[in-house]
Write an enzyme that holds these catalytic residues in place. Structure first.
Site, short mmCIF file in Angstrom:
data_model
loop_
_atom_site.label_atom_id
_atom_site.label_comp_id
_atom_site.label_asym_id
_atom_site.label_seq_id
_atom_site.Cartn_x
_atom_site.Cartn_y
_atom_site.Cartn_z
N SER A 30 0.83 -1.21 0.00
CA SER A 30 0.00 0.00 0.00
C SER A 30 0.87 1.26 0.00
O SER A 30 0.60 2.21 -0.74
CB SER A 30 -0.91 0.02 1.23
OG SER A 30 -1.72 -1.12 1.28
N ARG A 34 1.54 4.09 -3.13
CA ARG A 34 1.25 5.49 -2.84
C ARG A 34 2.50 6.37 -2.92
O ARG A 34 2.43 7.53 -3.32
CB ARG A 34 0.57 5.62 -1.47
CG ARG A 34 -0.88 5.13 -1.48
CD ARG A 34 -1.40 4.87 -0.07
NE ARG A 34 -2.82 4.51 -0.04
CZ ARG A 34 -3.31 3.30 -0.31
NH1 ARG A 34 -2.48 2.32 -0.67
NH2 ARG A 34 -4.60 3.07 -0.24
N GLY A 102 -4.85 -4.46 -8.54
CA GLY A 102 -6.15 -3.84 -8.25
C GLY A 102 -5.99 -2.49 -7.58
O GLY A 102 -6.64 -1.51 -7.95
N SER A 176 -14.05 0.43 2.21
CA SER A 176 -13.01 0.16 1.21
C SER A 176 -12.04 1.33 1.16
O SER A 176 -12.42 2.44 0.80
CB SER A 176 -13.64 -0.05 -0.18
OG SER A 176 -12.64 0.05 -1.18
N ASP A 329 -6.92 -8.79 4.10
CA ASP A 329 -6.04 -9.66 3.31
C ASP A 329 -5.48 -10.82 4.12
O ASP A 329 -4.84 -11.71 3.56
CB ASP A 329 -4.87 -8.85 2.74
CG ASP A 329 -5.32 -7.94 1.61
OD1 ASP A 329 -6.27 -8.31 0.90
OD2 ASP A 329 -4.73 -6.86 1.45
N ARG A 360 -12.17 -15.33 -2.40
CA ARG A 360 -11.22 -15.92 -1.45
C ARG A 360 -11.90 -16.81 -0.43
O ARG A 360 -11.29 -17.74 0.07
CB ARG A 360 -10.45 -14.80 -0.73
CG ARG A 360 -9.25 -14.34 -1.50
CD ARG A 360 -8.29 -13.53 -0.66
NE ARG A 360 -7.22 -13.06 -1.55
CZ ARG A 360 -6.58 -11.92 -1.41
NH1 ARG A 360 -6.87 -11.12 -0.41
NH2 ARG A 360 -5.63 -11.58 -2.24
#
Length: 447
Positions: A30, A34, A102, A176, A329, A360
């Protein structure tokens, strides 16, 4: 599950000696995505250390280059980004191909879409099957035009940015971080204030990094579990130095391995301890895991710590649904820990798992069945009945999902018979050094 142009590489893992040693798991995915994106949107030079150089992040880096950034690679994990500033993006000449990324693709829709340019997004078979509509809905409210899209708002799709993006107040329909981040990134190039309201707080890496680069952004509690984030548009962001902390989602694999393999003791260095990312650690501690935090410090705008992990006798627990955003995750690897625990572990509210790289929840369930673990699915809850030992088996269908592949290989390190997965090639997307790193601790993983 063979895909066109994809050559599956099965792998297996078996029980062996205790795991011992120290390792630093790859940089946080992440933060890596970024840091590249904020480097693009800043004036001057951004210096990045510890960047995760998996395929997903490299795709984001290439997209930043196509949009005008100058990238210099100074060695493993070391990059310099010369940005163009907010409003300075150039129109890409070619398709922005995100492969399996994604996060990268969704965040970049907010970045590119908020500029008066036309850009086309595409990816691999897995990305083409994943929903983008919930990202596109708020972007359309901001004046971004979806010129063409595949059925259901999937890639390949083309978006055209307006002359000036409209600031919005947007309430996310589901917890999200990707929806929130896409709206905030589009809001950077909007006049006035962009506000995002979430009923459940999700990971806040975008807000923290915006602040680090100089944006005027505030976040306050909203309702029982939520946040209200307010961003003042059109700031001038300045290049920064970013040391990328170790990814807690990647560290989760050696961490659980050390807990389930008898006699193990492992130190995981510089793991990010952001409270919105450590739901797995909180859960494992409740299960009786021996995890000690050492040398707590700040890196890249985030708190990090070294974790000393020892083999532990785990007990089943109930994991509340509101913890899901902080460990979304990590449920596949938690299911492995739960298989080795004594008693029942109930994981509540896993609906988000159904729209990841694959469904998943179904993939974990099929793998547990293959290994002889007793479980049930009730709605969006996964219930695992642990007995302290696992039979093993396979081949587990990974469905091109890196976390499914790694989770069931970890399961095999303590199972009675080896565990096999049908494909391990996609592990490179998030943890390219997974197999050699695990082998360095003494793990028996191979083809």
């Amino acid at each position: 599950m063979a895909h066109a142009g994809h050559d599956p590489k099965p792998a297996s893992a078996r029980s062996g000696s205790p795991l011992r040693g120290r390792l630093r798991a790859p940089g946080d995915k992440s933060i890596s995505h970024r840091s590249m994106i904020f480097g693009l949107l800043s004036i001057g030079e951004t210096v990045i250390e510890g960047l995760l150089e998996g395929d997903d992040v490299i795709r984001t880096a290439k997209a930043c280059e196509q949009l005008g950034a100058t990238l210099i690679h100074d060695g493993p994990g070391k990059w310099r980004v010369h940005g163009v500033g907010i409003g300075g993006l150039k129109e890409p000449k070619d398709v922005l191909d995100f492969g399996n990324a994604g996060t990268g693709s969704r965040l970049m829709m907010g970045v590119a879409g908020s500029h008066p340019i036309t850009s086309t997004f595409d990816g691999d078979a897995s990305l083409r099957s994943r929903p983008m509509r919930r990202i596109l809905d708020p972007l359309e409210k901001m004046g971004i035009n979806v010129v063409s899209q595949t059925e259901g708002g999937r890639v390949p799709l083309t978006i055209k940015g307006p002359r000036e993006t409209i600031p919005v107040t947007y309430e996310t329909p589901a917890p999200s971080a990707q929806i929130k981040s896409a709206v905030l990134l589009a809001g950077l190039n909007s006049p006035g204030e962009t506000v995002v309201i979430e009923q459940e707080a999700t990971r806040d890496h975008t807000e923290r990094m915006m602040k680090l680069f100089g944006a005027d952004i505030t976040s306050v509690p909203h309702g029982q579990f939520g946040r209200k984030i307010t961003l003042k548009g059109q700031p001038t962001l300045q290049g920064r130095k970013v040391i990328v902390p170790s990814d807690p989602s990647s560290a989760a694999f050696p961490l659980v391995a050390a807990l389930i393999v008898p006699g193990s003791e492992v130190v995981l260095e510089a793991v990010m301890m952001n409270p919105l990312r450590i739901g797995l650690i909180d859960t494992l501690l409740e299960m009786g895991a021996d995890i000690e935090q050492m040398n707590i410090r700040e890196e890249g705008g985030e708190t990090v710590a070294d974790l000393k992990v020892k083999h532990s006798s785990l007990q089943g627990v109930s994991v509340p649904a509101e913890r899901a955003p902080s460990m979304i995750d990590e449920y596949p690897i938690l299911a492995i820990a739960a298989s080795y625990a004594q008693g029942t572990t109930r994981m509540n509210g896993l609906h988000e798992l159904r729209v990841k790289e694959c469904d998943r929840l179904d993939a974990v369930a099929a793998g547990l069945e293959m290994a002889g673990v007793s479980f049930e699915i009730e709605g969006d809850d996964l219930i695992v009945h642990g007995t302290g030992s696992v039979r093993g088996g396979g081949p587990v269908q990974t469905h091109l999902d890196h976390r499914i592949a790694m989770s069931f290989l970890i399961m095999g390190l303590a199972s009675e018979t080896p565990m096999t997965v049908d494909d391990s090639t996609m592990i490179a997307t998030s943890f390219p050094t997974f197999v050699p790193m695990m082998k360095s601790l003494g793990a028996a993983i191979g083809d």
